[in-house]
Design an enzyme around this catalytic site. Structure first.
Site, PDB file in Angstrom:
ATOM      1  CG  ASP A  11      22.408  14.373  57.737  1.00 11.59           C
ATOM      2  OD1 ASP A  11      21.717  14.570  58.746  1.00 11.59           O
ATOM      3  OD2 ASP A  11      23.494  14.952  57.538  1.00 11.59           O
ATOM      4  CG  ASP A 134      20.906  23.846  61.317  1.00  9.83           C
ATOM      5  OD1 ASP A 134      21.221  23.058  62.227  1.00  9.83           O
ATOM      6  OD2 ASP A 134      20.137  23.547  60.387  1.00  9.83           O
TER       7      ASP A 134
END
EC number: 4.3.2.10
Length: 274
Positions: A11, A134
């Site tokens: 990330d 997600d």
């Protein structure tokens, strides 16, 4: 049987020069983990089957920064690279592939304009089109409550899975199972499936989520969110039916190096590249 894949996820916060890798819990509580190019090189040397870079800043202004990171990475890293975050148009796919990535992952832009999947897969090929989902559980008392959602019976009760966008900051009411099916029909080549309930918790993947999606599409599914040890990765394959397992903190903070995880899986008779 095809080998299962182990995929470290980086990330990337690109608001600083050269970027930095971060890790959160349930998309919050950020910790810093290192330099993206250095970590990618480390994981390649350890035997990662693929590496995912997610731009959590996700702005057009920093597209060139991510491209720079990828260009530097592929100088010494020769394993497939997937880039996600801020992929909004076909030209973004082209730019990242030109920089050296093999695949691009998109979530918000695809939900906002599903035809992007068709256009991207036609332009760069399905193999380069990954859809990030997600998902968060939404519990219902009675499975017959909703005809529009795919209801799953879990150990905690009946639920469906709600797709989120904008890095988990907004929910859409779109059913994750039905969306995954549509994505495949539109030309997506893979699903990167993250459980928002499990992200960063280290209590294991959401196996009901992973299994349900895997059983409803024929394209590969990458399990993501919640891994804390090698057994969780084993469960994602044996129970969740995933094709690949993505992890972050257990690799970033050297809790379980990739070779240790792969040897564990090999001993459990999971087909894996050593």
């Amino acid at each position: 049987m095809l080998s299962k894949r182990i995929i470290p996820c980086l990330d990337c916060d690109l608001q600083v020069p050269e970027g930095r890798v971060v890790k959160g819990v349930e998309f919050k509580q950020i910790r810093y983990a290192g330099n993206p190019v250095e970590l990618a090189t480390k994981y390649y040397e350890q035997g990662a089957d693929e590496i995912v870079f997610l731009d959590i800043t996700a702005s057009h202004e920093r597209r060139s920064t991510m491209a720079d990171v990828i260009e530097k990475t592929v100088e010494n890293v020769f394993t497939p690279i997937c880039v996600g975050g801020g992929i909004r148009e076909v030209k973004d796919y082209v730019a990242m592939l030109k920089a050296g990535a093999d695949k691009c992952s998109t979530n918000t832009a695809a939900i906002k304009d599903p035809s992007l999947i068709n256009r991207a897969s036609e332009h760069v090929g399905s193999q380069a089109c990954v859809i990030g989902i997600d998902a968060k559980r939404r519990y219902v008392e009675n499975p017959s409550e909703s005809d529009e959602h795919y209801i799953v019976e879990t150990n905690d009760g009946y639920c469906w899975f709600d797709c989120s966008i904008y890095g988990g900051r907004e929910f859409t009411g779109i059913d994750a199972v039905k969306w995954a099916i549509e994505c495949e029909e539109r030309g997506a080549g893979e699903i990167l499936l993250t459980s928002m309930d499990r992200d960063g918790t280290k209590i294991g993947y959401d196996l009901e989520l992973t299994k349900t999606i895997s059983e409803n599409v024929s394209i590969p599914v990458i399990a993501s969110g919640g891994v804390g040890n090698p057994e969780h990765i084993y469960d994602s394959f044996s129970k969740g039916k995933a094709d690949a397992a993505l992890a972050a903190s257990i690799f970033h903070f050297d809790e379980y190096p990739i070779p240790q995880v792969k040897n564990y899986l090999k001993d459990k008779n999971i087909p894996i590249r050593i």
